[in-house]
Motif scaffolding. Structure first.
Motif, mmCIF file in Angstrom:
data_model
loop_
_atom_site.group_PDB
_atom_site.id
_atom_site.type_symbol
_atom_site.label_atom_id
_atom_site.label_comp_id
_atom_site.label_asym_id
_atom_site.label_seq_id
_atom_site.Cartn_x
_atom_site.Cartn_y
_atom_site.Cartn_z
ATOM 1 N N VAL A 12 -40.242 14.155 35.703
ATOM 2 C CA VAL A 12 -40.711 14.126 37.082
ATOM 3 C C VAL A 12 -39.581 13.640 37.986
ATOM 4 O O VAL A 12 -38.551 13.171 37.510
ATOM 5 C CB VAL A 12 -41.932 13.206 37.249
ATOM 6 N N GLN A 13 -39.814 13.753 39.277
ATOM 7 C CA GLN A 13 -38.855 13.254 40.248
ATOM 8 C C GLN A 13 -39.235 11.854 40.700
ATOM 9 O O GLN A 13 -40.401 11.445 40.603
ATOM 10 C CB GLN A 13 -38.802 14.195 41.448
ATOM 11 N N PHE A 37 -45.562 -0.375 25.852
ATOM 12 C CA PHE A 37 -44.182 -0.828 25.801
ATOM 13 C C PHE A 37 -43.298 0.375 26.081
ATOM 14 O O PHE A 37 -43.741 1.524 25.992
ATOM 15 C CB PHE A 37 -43.865 -1.405 24.418
ATOM 16 N N ARG A 38 -42.027 0.112 26.381
ATOM 17 C CA ARG A 38 -41.104 1.227 26.571
ATOM 18 C C ARG A 38 -39.729 0.842 26.050
ATOM 19 O O ARG A 38 -39.386 -0.328 25.969
ATOM 20 C CB ARG A 38 -41.023 1.623 28.043
ATOM 21 N N GLN A 39 -38.981 1.876 25.709
ATOM 22 C CA GLN A 39 -37.624 1.660 25.243
ATOM 23 C C GLN A 39 -36.721 2.720 25.848
ATOM 24 O O GLN A 39 -36.897 3.916 25.607
ATOM 25 C CB GLN A 39 -37.543 1.710 23.716
ATOM 26 N N ALA A 40 -35.778 2.257 26.649
ATOM 27 C CA ALA A 40 -34.804 3.147 27.267
ATOM 28 C C ALA A 40 -33.603 3.313 26.332
ATOM 29 O O ALA A 40 -33.357 2.448 25.479
ATOM 30 C CB ALA A 40 -34.358 2.583 28.604
ATOM 31 N N PRO A 41 -32.852 4.369 26.485
ATOM 32 C CA PRO A 41 -31.675 4.588 25.623
ATOM 33 C C PRO A 41 -30.724 3.402 25.668
ATOM 34 O O PRO A 41 -30.350 2.926 26.748
ATOM 35 C CB PRO A 41 -31.040 5.844 26.229
ATOM 36 N N GLY A 42 -30.362 2.913 24.496
ATOM 37 C CA GLY A 42 -29.409 1.818 24.416
ATOM 38 C C GLY A 42 -29.956 0.449 24.750
ATOM 39 O O GLY A 42 -29.206 -0.526 24.828
ATOM 40 N N GLU A 89 -35.149 4.286 36.788
ATOM 41 C CA GLU A 89 -35.070 3.212 35.792
ATOM 42 C C GLU A 89 -36.327 3.097 34.937
ATOM 43 O O GLU A 89 -36.369 2.318 33.988
ATOM 44 C CB GLU A 89 -34.755 1.870 36.455
ATOM 45 N N ASP A 90 -37.362 3.855 35.248
ATOM 46 C CA ASP A 90 -38.551 3.905 34.403
ATOM 47 C C ASP A 90 -38.378 4.878 33.239
ATOM 48 O O ASP A 90 -39.240 4.972 32.365
ATOM 49 C CB ASP A 90 -39.782 4.327 35.214
ATOM 50 N N THR A 91 -37.278 5.605 33.228
ATOM 51 C CA THR A 91 -37.015 6.560 32.157
ATOM 52 C C THR A 91 -36.936 5.845 30.819
ATOM 53 O O THR A 91 -36.162 4.901 30.653
ATOM 54 C CB THR A 91 -35.698 7.314 32.422
ATOM 55 N N ALA A 92 -37.768 6.286 29.872
ATOM 56 C CA ALA A 92 -37.848 5.635 28.559
ATOM 57 C C ALA A 92 -38.848 6.389 27.697
ATOM 58 O O ALA A 92 -39.586 7.255 28.189
ATOM 59 C CB ALA A 92 -38.286 4.188 28.706
ATOM 60 N N PHE A 112 -46.988 -1.143 16.301
ATOM 61 C CA PHE A 112 -46.688 0.176 16.842
ATOM 62 C C PHE A 112 -46.907 1.236 15.762
ATOM 63 O O PHE A 112 -46.384 1.106 14.667
ATOM 64 C CB PHE A 112 -45.242 0.238 17.346
ATOM 65 N N PHE A 113 -47.658 2.263 16.089
ATOM 66 C CA PHE A 113 -48.013 3.235 15.073
ATOM 67 C C PHE A 113 -47.785 4.673 15.517
ATOM 68 O O PHE A 113 -47.957 5.591 14.732
ATOM 69 C CB PHE A 113 -49.486 3.066 14.680
ATOM 70 N N GLY A 114 -47.423 4.866 16.781
ATOM 71 C CA GLY A 114 -47.252 6.230 17.279
ATOM 72 C C GLY A 114 -45.786 6.594 17.469
ATOM 73 O O GLY A 114 -44.884 5.786 17.256
ATOM 74 N N GLN A 115 -45.574 7.843 17.863
ATOM 75 C CA GLN A 115 -44.226 8.364 18.067
ATOM 76 C C GLN A 115 -43.730 8.136 19.481
ATOM 77 O O GLN A 115 -42.539 8.326 19.753
ATOM 78 C CB GLN A 115 -44.197 9.856 17.749
ATOM 79 N N GLY A 116 -44.624 7.743 20.357
ATOM 80 C CA GLY A 116 -44.231 7.537 21.737
ATOM 81 C C GLY A 116 -44.256 8.827 22.537
ATOM 82 O O GLY A 116 -44.374 9.923 21.980
ATOM 83 N N THR A 117 -44.157 8.668 23.833
ATOM 84 C CA THR A 117 -44.095 9.827 24.728
ATOM 85 C C THR A 117 -42.958 9.600 25.715
ATOM 86 O O THR A 117 -42.814 8.515 26.279
ATOM 87 C CB THR A 117 -45.444 10.052 25.429
ATOM 88 N N GLN A 118 -42.147 10.620 25.890
ATOM 89 C CA GLN A 118 -40.942 10.497 26.719
ATOM 90 C C GLN A 118 -41.297 10.652 28.195
ATOM 91 O O GLN A 118 -41.981 11.614 28.591
ATOM 92 C CB GLN A 118 -39.927 11.576 26.330
ATOM 93 N N VAL A 119 -40.805 9.725 28.981
ATOM 94 C CA VAL A 119 -40.910 9.808 30.439
ATOM 95 C C VAL A 119 -39.492 9.851 30.998
ATOM 96 O O VAL A 119 -38.683 8.958 30.710
ATOM 97 C CB VAL A 119 -41.677 8.610 31.019
ATOM 98 N N THR A 120 -39.202 10.880 31.757
ATOM 99 C CA THR A 120 -37.888 11.018 32.367
ATOM 100 C C THR A 120 -38.071 11.192 33.869
ATOM 101 O O THR A 120 -38.797 12.087 34.307
ATOM 102 C CB THR A 120 -37.131 12.222 31.798
ATOM 103 N N VAL A 121 -37.419 10.315 34.627
ATOM 104 C CA VAL A 121 -37.540 10.347 36.076
ATOM 105 C C VAL A 121 -36.165 10.663 36.656
ATOM 106 O O VAL A 121 -35.211 9.917 36.452
ATOM 107 C CB VAL A 121 -38.051 9.010 36.629
ATOM 108 N N SER A 122 -36.094 11.771 37.367
ATOM 109 C CA SER A 122 -34.814 12.178 37.954
ATOM 110 C C SER A 122 -34.714 11.683 39.386
ATOM 111 O O SER A 122 -35.715 11.387 40.043
ATOM 112 C CB SER A 122 -34.684 13.693 37.909
#
Length: 123
Positions: A12-13, A37-42, A89-92, A112-122
């Motif tokens: 999303v934007q 919870f969330r985890q951003a790259p790095g 900065e919410d991208t994770a 934690f038991f799932g694979q997560g879902t990717q959120v990408t904010v441009s």
């Protein structure tokens, strides 16, 4: 066996909204405090929001307070995260998690038991 399926992520934007969903099976869902919870790259995993099993009290990270809303539907064994005014900065990868023990308002930890879902904010 606990099974968790997260969904609702996407690209999303900045300023847009998304609603994440998490369907849980294999536990007495209504007995557990749940969280997102969330985890951003790095970066390490960050607690975004939690909601208690009994009073539905919600607690948010400072970085999302006022923009995100956590909710739950015990009849559907599901927890949700409404995300408004998204920022880059919410991208994770966002993960749903359950409290480490039932009938505990503030659990010592989360599982934690799932694979997560990717959120990408441009921009």
């Amino acid at each position: 066996q606990v099974q968790v399926v997260e969904s609702g992520g996407g690209l999303v934007q900045a300023g847009d909204s998304l609603r994440l969903s998490c369907a849980v099976s294999g536990i007495t869902f209504s007995a557990y405090t749940m969280g997102w919870f969330r985890q951003a790259p790095g970066k390490g995993r960050e607690r975004v929001a939690t909601i208690t099993w009994n009073t539905r009290r919600a607690v948010y990270a400072d970085s999302v307070a006022g923009r995100f809303t956590i909710s739950r539907d015990d009849a559907k064994n599901s927890v949700y995260l409404q995300m408004n005014s998204l920022k880059p900065e919410d991208t994770a990868v966002y993960y749903c998690a359950k409290g480490s023990a039932p009938y505990v308002e503030i659990p010592a930890g989360f599982g934690f038991f799932g694979q997560g879902t990717q959120v990408t904010v441009s921009f």
